[in-house]
Design an enzyme around this catalytic site. Structure first.
Site, PDB file in Angstrom:
ATOM      1  N   ASP A   1      61.081  24.826  66.563  1.00 49.43           N
ATOM      2  CA  ASP A   1      61.401  24.863  65.156  1.00 49.43           C
ATOM      3  C   ASP A   1      62.889  24.572  65.062  1.00 49.43           C
ATOM      4  O   ASP A   1      63.622  24.671  66.048  1.00 49.43           O
ATOM      5  CB  ASP A   1      61.035  26.231  64.546  1.00 49.43           C
ATOM      6  CG  ASP A   1      60.903  26.128  63.031  1.00 49.43           C
ATOM      7  OD1 ASP A   1      60.214  26.984  62.445  1.00 49.43           O
ATOM      8  OD2 ASP A   1      61.461  25.182  62.437  1.00 49.43           O
TER       9      ASP A   1
HETATM   10  C1  GLC Z   1      61.830  24.914  59.068  1.00 49.30           C
HETATM   11  C2  GLC Z   1      60.426  25.413  59.196  1.00 49.30           C
HETATM   12  C3  GLC Z   1      59.493  24.405  59.809  1.00 49.30           C
HETATM   13  C4  GLC Z   1      59.924  23.009  59.401  1.00 49.30           C
HETATM   14  C5  GLC Z   1      61.252  22.750  60.069  1.00 49.30           C
HETATM   15  C6  GLC Z   1      61.836  21.381  59.652  1.00 49.30           C
HETATM   16  O1  GLC Z   1      62.754  25.913  59.315  1.00 49.30           O
HETATM   17  O2  GLC Z   1      60.226  26.672  59.836  1.00 49.30           O
HETATM   18  O3  GLC Z   1      58.165  24.708  59.356  1.00 49.30           O
HETATM   19  O4  GLC Z   1      58.965  22.045  59.817  1.00 49.30           O
HETATM   20  O5  GLC Z   1      62.209  23.768  59.806  1.00 49.30           O
HETATM   21  O6  GLC Z   1      62.165  21.409  58.292  1.00 49.30           O
END
Ligand code: GLC
Length: 747
Positions: free
Chosen positions: A221
């Protein structure tokens, strides 16, 4: 595939983190391109290079709505459309689906997740992955694992026993990995047993790769990696976003110092290169959109925007859940005088806040579908759905002038942050003591509704109540909406009007004290850009509702399974309820609920007959479902099993199969479910050195239901012990062996 041996160590390391927020690294020397990733999961969010400005795309119903559809094929078709828009806009991996469990309805991202049940989540998550990947675009199964709260999400450590993890919090991921093979799996932010998911070898390697056989890319993430070398060694292939080479250098140093074997780097590079090469052919010529601009007609054509808007409306209609319909007040009489109350009718709530936010190609509003209806907003609402249109309008309306002072993007994101802060403040005020403005809006609404035959109130949770990185503190509607419903219910009692409540919320809410004072409740969830049309189709009977709640609606927050442990303390959250989340909890306590898992009404009726069981090396369950009412309808047939004889505590019932049927009036159809030994098994922590799935012989209950508490057919069967496992060690013997088995295997 390029020859990995031809890569220098520095080039290899550079492939294991992003080039920036949204692109992987290219190796021009060898002709390896970069690929672009973009959020999902409810529509494409392609960045424009300007902070917080996204390329418009179709905003589909959010996952909690799609969960209520119980419709694998509908989810697949929506995912295909999202994949097609990703291809059109040149994005090669869509960051979705999210299949985390809804441990508490308070979680701010529940709108992004399908259900409180791992089978339903796993089946719909698989349909989503298959849909997106069928058009040559990758999916990203997220957030692996046990990311069930937003508060302290990057630091909290989840303490859950292994049986709970395997039966509940890992099960949907397992189902999707095995059934749909997502090109990427995204690790979560949180710790599990004290170790961040991004460097949790038990999760990323022992479970995901060695047990489940996954060979795709594990991506972090965003900013979830805390120690790059430890993460790589644990099985995390791709760090996002990029770190401008900082952590690449750490990998190179670790290999050079003999702290990290280069074969580990090579294995991760192989997976990333395979992703790039399988994804890249999906790309089509770039889709250039200047930040803040609307799409040209040819770009809308390329997105098939009209066709996808129609699909978004069909999808939303398949999610709408008819919770209550006293006296059959729905569908509406077309000649009835209707008063439409609620700001959401003029500015639809279509999605939750955070990284899943889509800038929709267009948005339908309910008022567009009620000819000559009287209208009043009824409560404070800050129209902030789509970042672009709403933001500009909002800032203009609030004198927060947005003049691009030449600093461009930074200014805009500061303006958006300000707008969102103001919106949240406005809506939280709405949740507090009634302001003079709130009282004026309610008085106005009552006046507007006094001559109506039907009062349709559009209520629900404002954006500020449901967004990433934040959790709710209450399950109730905002205070001003409660006051409005109270006054309209009194008006209903006086005038005899029918009172219909249409809800827009991404997760379960409590409905006291207004529930018994309204005639009908239509749960529209967060239905995407075409949701308003879908709701009108259901209210006027053009569509027969077929949604079923995929999460329990409790009577009170205090009844929820995680109430005493929610969000944890001292950096740790203990999943003390074990496997008993959602309906598993309420059934174990035989606790009354407002609406049980799987509940949803129809404008027709269905009969269930002819339950039959045939046991071979699988268990074949058949029955017949008949549409006994006056209209075409769709019914979700649910199969639950119970294991009352088990030597471990098991839920009263667990969903093990479901099918959504379409039946004409009077039509009957046979339904067949084939259950495997795993469908009857629990995770036995005492089976062998590391535990195992055990089918413990004895009596099992088979139930066929229209909901988890509307069981229409039931029988019991007896199954033999699992022959592949050693006999069960009795608890007293285990106690003689000493020590809890909870902590073995994956510390
Ligand atoms: C965010 C989310 C994830 C998302 C990523 C990119 O913090 O937790 O679901 O795909 O970052 O935006």
């Amino acid at each position: 595939m390029i020859d990995i041996a031809a890569l220098t160590l520095e080039e290899k390391a550079s492939l294991l983190s992003g080039h920036d927020d949204w692109y992987t690294e290219a190796i021009d020397r060898l002709g390896l391109p970069a690929i672009e990733v973009g959020d999902g999961p409810h529509g494409l969010r392609k960045e424009t290079g300007v902070d917080m400005v996204w390329v418009p795309a179709t905003g589909f119903p959010t996952a909690s709505a799609m969960g209520a559809s119980w419709d694998r094929d509908l989810v697949r078709r929506v995912a295909v459309a999202i994949g097609e828009e990703a291809r059109a806009e040149g994005v090669q991996v869509v960051l979705g689906p999210g299949v985390n469990m809804k441990r508490s309805p308070l979680c701010g991202r529940n709108f992004e997740y399908f259900s409180e049940d791992p089978l339903l989540s796993g089946e719909l998550g698989s349909a989503y992955v298959k849909g997106v990947q069928s058009v040559g675009v990758g999916a990203s199964l997220k957030h692996f694992a046990a990311n069930n709260q937003e508060i302290e999400r990057t630091r909290i450590s989840v303490e859950a026993d292994e049986r709970t993890l395997r039966e509940i919090y890992l099960a949907a991921f397992e189902r999707v990995v095995k059934a749909a093979d997502p090109w990427t799996v995204m690790c979560s932010y949180n710790r599990l047993h004290g170790v961040h998911a991004s460097e949790n070898r038990w999760l990323l390697t022992t479970i995901l790769r060695e047990e489940w056989g996954y060979d795709g890319v594990v991506v972090s993430d965003w900013n979830a990696v805390h120690h790059r070398v430890r993460a790589l060694a644990a099985g995390l292939d791709l760090e996002m976003p990029g770190t401008a080479g900082k952590t690449d250098a750490e990998i190179v140093s670790a290999v050079r110092a003999g702290e990290l074997d280069e074969s580990v780097v090579d294995e991760a590079v192989r997976r990333v290169v395979r992703l790039v090469e399988r994804a890249h052919p999906a790309a089509v010529p770039g889709f250039e959109v200047s930040p803040g601009a609307r799409l040209t007609d040819s770009q809308l054509e390329l997105l098939r925007a009209d066709e996808h808007h129609a699909l978004a409306r069909e999808a939303a209609a398949g999610c709408v859940t008819l919770l209550r319909n006293e006296g059959g007040v729905l569908p509406l009489n077309p000649s009835a005088r209707v008063a439409v109350i609620g700001a959401f009718a003029a500015h639809a709530r279509i999605q939750g806040g955070g990284s899943s936010g889509v800038d929709p190609t267009r948005v339908d509003n309910a008022l567009d579908f009620f000819e000559a209806a009287a209208y009043a907003p009824g409560y404070v609402h800050t129209p902030l759905n789509a970042y672009q249109d709403d933001l500009t309008a909002y800032l203009a309306a609030h004198d927060a002038t947005f003049v691009d002072d030449g600093r461009g993007p930074a200014r805009r994101s500061a303006a958006l942050a300000e707008a969102l802060r103001l919106a949240a403040a406005a809506e939280r005020v709405a949740a507090g003591p009634l302001s003079a403005e709130a009282r004026r809006l309610i008085d106005e609404a009552v006046l507007v509704a006094q001559d109506a035959d039907v009062i349709v109130v559009f209520a629900g949770l404002p954006l500020a109540f449901e967004q990433e990185a934040d959790d709710r503190t209450t399950l109730s509607l905002p205070a001003d909406q409660l006051a409005l419903l109270d006054r309209l219910a009194s008006l209903r009692d006086r005038t005899g009007a029918d009172l219909v409540v249409v809800l827009s919320n991404g997760a379960a809410i409590t409905m006291d004290p207004w529930h018994d004072r309204v005639d009908a409740i239509v749960e529209a969830w967060l239905p995407g850009q075409a949701g308003a049309g879908a709701v009108a189709d259901v209210l006027y009977g053009r569509v027969n509702p077929s949604g079923k709640v995929a999460e329990t609606f409790p009577l009170a927050l205090e009844d929820t399974p995680s109430y005493v442990t929610w969000t944890g303390e001292r950096g740790t959250v203990l999943y003390g309820e074990g496997v008993f989340i959602g309906y598993r909890w309420y059934d174990a306590l035989n606790r009354p609920v407002r609406y049980p898992f799987g509940h949803g009404l129809s404008y027709t009726t269905f009969d269930y007959t002819n339950l039959n069981i045939k046991i071979t090396d699988s268990v074949r369950v058949t029955c017949t479902v008949t549409n006994t009412g006056p209209r075409h309808g769709r019914e979700v047939v649910q199969l639950y099993i119970g294991d009352p004889d088990a030597t471990v505590r098991r839920p009263v019932r667990e969903l093990r199969a479901f099918e959504k049927l379409t039946l004409a009036p009077g039509e009957s159809t046979p339904v067949t479910f084939d259950l495997t030994p795993r469908d009857f098994a629990y995770w036995d922590i005492a089976a062998g050195p590391h535990g195992a799935w055990r089918l413990e012989g004895g009596e099992f209950v088979i139930e066929i239901g229209a909901s988890s508490r509307d069981i229409r057919l039931q029988t019991t069967i007896t199954l033999p012990d699992d022959p592949t496992l050693p006999p069960i060690i009795p608890d007293e013997k285990l106690l003689e062996l000493g020590g809890s088995r909870f902590t073995q295997g994956h510390r």
